[in-house]
Design an enzyme around this catalytic site. Structure first.
Site, PDB file in Angstrom:
ATOM      1  CE1 TYR A  80      -3.938  -2.089   0.416  1.00 18.72           C
ATOM      2  CE2 TYR A  80      -2.324  -3.485   1.990  1.00 18.72           C
ATOM      3  CZ  TYR A  80      -3.573  -3.395   1.410  1.00 18.72           C
ATOM      4  OH  TYR A  80      -4.560  -4.595   1.490  1.00 18.72           O
ATOM      5  CB  CYS A 130      -7.352  -5.406  -5.199  1.00 25.26           C
ATOM      6  SG  CYS A 130      -8.752  -6.142  -5.274  1.00 25.26           S
ATOM      7  CG  HIS A 131      -5.236 -10.807  -6.350  1.00 28.01           C
ATOM      8  ND1 HIS A 131      -5.701 -10.314  -7.334  1.00 28.01           N
ATOM      9  CD2 HIS A 131      -4.172 -11.931  -6.597  1.00 28.01           C
ATOM     10  CE1 HIS A 131      -5.200 -10.862  -8.511  1.00 28.01           C
ATOM     11  NE2 HIS A 131      -4.282 -11.580  -8.194  1.00 28.01           N
ATOM     12  CD  GLU A 182      -1.774 -13.535  -9.783  1.00 30.04           C
ATOM     13  OE1 GLU A 182      -0.691 -12.747  -9.551  1.00 30.04           O
ATOM     14  OE2 GLU A 182      -3.113 -13.236 -10.135  1.00 30.04           O
ATOM     15  CG  ASN A 191     -10.404  -3.416  -7.649  1.00 26.00           C
ATOM     16  OD1 ASN A 191     -10.885  -3.025  -8.655  1.00 26.00           O
ATOM     17  ND2 ASN A 191      -9.626  -4.551  -7.783  1.00 26.00           N
TER      18      ASN A 191
END
Length: 177
Positions: free
Chosen positions: A100, A134-135, A161, A126
């Site tokens: 962030y 956003c993850h 991912e 989001n």
């Protein structure tokens, strides 16, 4: 007018929403702020052709490929600040994370002002989960803090991912999918 379509994913049912401008929503079942940015009620459709591009993108993603979000016409609705944060999210490469604070710093460097807390609020709101990733945002010390779709889903997406979840501090509660 907003049209909606449901998509069955490995994470459960997703609700997709489109306006004339493009995709304006993708929410996981039970997600916080579901539909919060929309100004009208969703009109469900069973016509898959309206959402064929998004369905194809999601099919590719869940198959383990790396489709580019820029292939889609994205039209999330939100303030100028939130739009700027969501554009920053689109810059996070597949299989990588940022913080962030790093997003807040990038916004400052581009002439804006921001704090990690304000960025956190925008990330949490989001409206196009998964596609606007956003993850991929974690806390400053590598903690898997907050995800409007639930921390277990955030872990699943990061694992999907290819990220090694051992590098993250994971809260002990709320981790079951």
């Amino acid at each position: 007018m907003y049209y909606s379509y449901t998509y069955e994913s490995p994470l459960g049912t997703l609700t997709l929403a489109k306006s004339e401008q493009g995709l304006c929503g993708l929410w996981l079942e039970g997600q916080k702020y579901h539909g919060a940015t929309l100004t009208e009620a969703l009109q469900p459709t069973d016509d898959p052709t309206l959402f064929s591009d998004v369905v194809a993108w999601l099919d590719e993603y869940f198959a383990g490929n790396q489709p580019d979000p820029c292939e889609l016409s994205l039209a999330p609705e939100g303030s100028a600040f939130r739009q700027a944060v969501w554009k920053q999210l689109l810059q996070i490469p597949y299989g990588q994370t940022t913080t962030y604070g790093a997003i807040a710093q990038a916004l400052k460097e581009s002439g804006g002002t921001s704090s990690a807390l304000a960025v956190g609020g925008a990330v949490g709101h989001n409206p196009i989960s998964i596609i606007i990733p956003c993850h991929r945002v974690v806390g400053a010390q590598g903690s898997l803090t907050g995800y409007a779709g639930g921390l277990a889903r955030k872990q699943w997406l990061l694992d999907h991912e290819g990220l090694d979840l051992e590098q993250f501090s994971i809260p002990t509660s709320g981790t079951a999918l």
